[in-house]
Write an enzyme that holds these catalytic residues in place. Structure first.
Site, short mmCIF file in Angstrom:
data_model
loop_
_atom_site.label_atom_id
_atom_site.label_comp_id
_atom_site.label_asym_id
_atom_site.label_seq_id
_atom_site.Cartn_x
_atom_site.Cartn_y
_atom_site.Cartn_z
N GLY A 1 0.87 -1.06 0.11
CA GLY A 1 -0.07 -0.01 -0.05
C GLY A 1 0.93 1.20 0.07
O GLY A 1 1.94 1.01 -0.56
N GLU A 2 0.56 2.14 0.73
CA GLU A 2 1.53 3.60 0.68
C GLU A 2 1.81 3.54 2.09
O GLU A 2 0.98 3.59 3.03
CB GLU A 2 0.79 4.74 0.43
N SER A 3 2.91 3.50 2.35
CA SER A 3 3.76 3.36 3.67
C SER A 3 3.35 4.85 4.54
O SER A 3 3.35 4.60 5.64
CB SER A 3 5.35 3.03 3.66
N CYS B 1 6.38 -4.95 0.62
CA CYS B 1 6.64 -3.59 -0.15
C CYS B 1 6.61 -2.51 0.85
O CYS B 1 7.35 -2.18 1.64
CB CYS B 1 5.72 -3.55 -1.23
N ARG C 1 12.79 4.15 -0.81
CA ARG C 1 11.58 4.00 -1.36
C ARG C 1 11.52 4.30 -2.88
O ARG C 1 12.30 5.11 -3.27
CB ARG C 1 10.78 5.21 -0.49
N ILE D 1 5.84 -3.34 -7.39
CA ILE D 1 4.84 -2.21 -7.90
C ILE D 1 5.45 -0.84 -7.10
O ILE D 1 5.30 -0.85 -5.90
CB ILE D 1 3.44 -2.47 -7.56
N ARG D 2 6.07 -0.10 -8.02
CA ARG D 2 6.78 1.33 -7.34
C ARG D 2 7.44 0.74 -5.96
O ARG D 2 7.35 1.37 -4.94
CB ARG D 2 5.82 2.43 -7.06
N HIS E 1 5.38 -8.51 -3.98
CA HIS E 1 3.92 -8.74 -3.61
C HIS E 1 3.72 -10.14 -3.54
O HIS E 1 2.92 -10.61 -4.62
CB HIS E 1 3.05 -7.88 -4.15
N GLU F 1 1.31 -11.48 -2.41
CA GLU F 1 -0.07 -11.57 -2.12
C GLU F 1 -0.80 -11.34 -3.29
O GLU F 1 -1.94 -11.64 -3.59
CB GLU F 1 -0.60 -10.33 -0.99
#
Lengths: 201, 292
Positions: free
Chosen positions: A47-49, A79, A106, A137-138, A181, A183
């Site tokens: 997600g977004e940390s 991630c 990051r 992903i990023r 990821h 997941e």
């Protein structure tokens, strides 16, 4: 087996789906009161940390979760979750749990156009020789790791595109951290390994 | 890399945004406020929908320099809008490495027949939809994320609710069909058969679906989440309100705890003035009617 999944933002449902398929029970952590029960493992999803780190603190979960990780509850971070575990971040003054002795950069591969797929063997999973599909992903990059943190997954491509040994998975005591990821794939072997840690086997 | 695996990676970025709030911002300063408040991404645009509506005239893609300024200001993903069908604007946004393109009805459509062939791009696209047919048509054109159209710039949530409910009821209807009825459903909805089959089997869209268009309060956000949205776009609602930072913070927490009414009650206290809304009956331009 009860696994607590951080569910304030990100791809937590994907983790829960795999964990349930493997027979674990999941509890979602959305605020402090969700921490009252007991659980055998913690998942920090992608997600977004920045969002997750902020909500962990402001919704009253940060100290309790950090203490549990330090006390030995197994934790899987993917991630953004890896960023939450990292001891320090190269391109941000921010630090979150900082329970894993690694330095992380990051968004190391740039923006979404830099997102990519790869494959690698992961040490410690069932059928180790069988490569595991990796989605970045990023994604963050593990710049360096303390000797006690053992690399368990390596790809041959560096963030700048050159060839080299890029560690994308680390195990340190009760903590498992991936820059990719697991997941998002159908391969459940990383989660099997994590549940084995939660069972203490 | 194949188009298929690129689409997977792009769909997966949308999965990472789930449970989050994407906020419209017009300056680097606003972008920083949004990031600090817990936005999972920002939408960079020159004018927020409420101002586009007020100004009238033709509304186009934003100045790339302005978008780049926002890209430099924050570490979260940055999205930007291009006009429906304007593939040259989309090429420009791809060239500056935007994280997501919104082919948006908020801007003036550039093509009244064709949407962009999004399969020709590496960068991901999100598109608006009022119903299942629109959503699946955009996905077949290559969109890797869907949002309800709602009615942008009004602060009136009624259309977003209508679109989300319509989508859900149509998904339920397709899911309950006999397999031999799916061919007719594909024809009726004007969408590819394989996408109808996917919806029938999985009982959901093949991509992430956010709510957008008219969300102005923590309660609006919680309402959309309870109706099945996987996250929320807030456009004019934040920076057209009295205390943007506080409201943004509250909406982020409300989305993370969308069923906890007690918490949302606390979050809703003292937020200052909400954006002045316009009822749907009062507006002359229905943006949701653009691009079907």
């Amino acid at each position: 087996m009860r696994i607590a999944v951080l569910a304030v933002q990100g791809a937590f449902i994907e983790h829960e789906r795999i964990l349930r398929e493997l027979g674990a029970e999941c509890v979602e952590l959305r605020q402090g009161s969700d921490l009252s029960g007991s659980f055998d493992g913690i998942v920090l999803p992608g997600g977004e940390s920045t969002v997750q780190g902020k909500l962990l603190r402001e919704l009253g979960m940060f100290e309790d979760l950090k203490r549990r990780i330090l006390d030995g509850t197994p934790v899987l971070g993917t991630c953004a979750g890896l960023i939450l575990l990292a001891g320090s971040l190269e391109n941000s003054p921010e630090r979150y749990f900082a329970t894993m002795p690694i330095l992380v950069r990051r968004n190391a591969y740039g923006r979404q156009l830099g997102s990519f797929s790869a494959e690698a063997r992961i040490r410690g999973v069932r059928n180790e020789e069988e490569p595991f599909p990796l989605e970045f992903i990023r994604a963050p990059y593990i710049v360096s790791a303390d000797g006690a943190a053992s690399p368990i997954a390596v790809i041959g491509k560096m963030p700048d595109g050159s060839e080299g040994e890029n560690v994308v998975g680390v195990r340190y005591e009760n903590q498992l951290g991936f820059a990719f990821h697991p997941e998002l794939t159908k391969d459940v072997r990383c989660h099997e390994m994590f549940l084995a840690m939660c069972r203490g086997t | 890399m194949s188009t298929e695996s690129r689409w997977e990676l792009n769909k997966e970025l949308a999965q990472m945004l789930k449970g989050g709030v994407i906020m419209d911002v017009t300056t680097p300063e606003q972008a920083k406020i949004a990031e600090a408040a817990g936005a999972c991404a920002v939408m960079a645009l020159e004018r927020i929908p409420a101002d586009i509506r007020a100004a009238g005239g033709v509304s186009r893609m934003s100045d790339p320099k302005m978008i780049k300024g926002i890209q430099e200001a924050v570490s979260i993903p940055v999205m930007a809008k291009c006009r429906i069908g304007h593939f040259a604007e989309a090429q420009i946004l791809e060239a500056i490495e935007i994280d997501y393109i919104d082919e948006s009805e908020v801007l003036s459509p550039a093509d009244d027949v064709y949407h962009i062939d999004k399969t020709q791009f590496k960068v991901p696209f999100v598109c608006g939809a009022k119903d299942l047919g629109e959503a699946l048509r955009r996905i077949s054109e290559g969109a890797s994320m869907i949002r309800t159209k709602g009615e942008p710039g009004t602060g009136d949530v009624v259309q977003a609710v209508r679109h989300m409910r319509k989508m859900n009821s149509e998904i339920a209807r397709v899911a309950s069909m006999r397999e031999d009825e799916l061919f007719e459903a594909a024809k009726e909805l004007r969408v590819p058969y394989d996408l109808i089959r996917y919806v029938h089997k999985e009982k959901k869209l093949p991509v992430v679906n956010f709510a957008a268009g008219g969300v102005a309060t923590p309660a609006d956000a919680a309402l959309m989440m309870q109706l099945g949205a996987e996250g929320v776009f807030v456009g004019s609602g934040i920076f057209k309100s009295g205390n943007p930072s506080k409201r943004a913070n509250a909406i982020v927490k409300a989305v993370a705890n969308y069923t906890d009414a007690k918490l949302i009650a606390e979050l809703s206290e003292d937020l200052g003035e909400a954006m002045v809304g316009i009822n749907e009956q009062e507006i002359e331009l229905l943006m949701a009617e653009r691009g079907k």
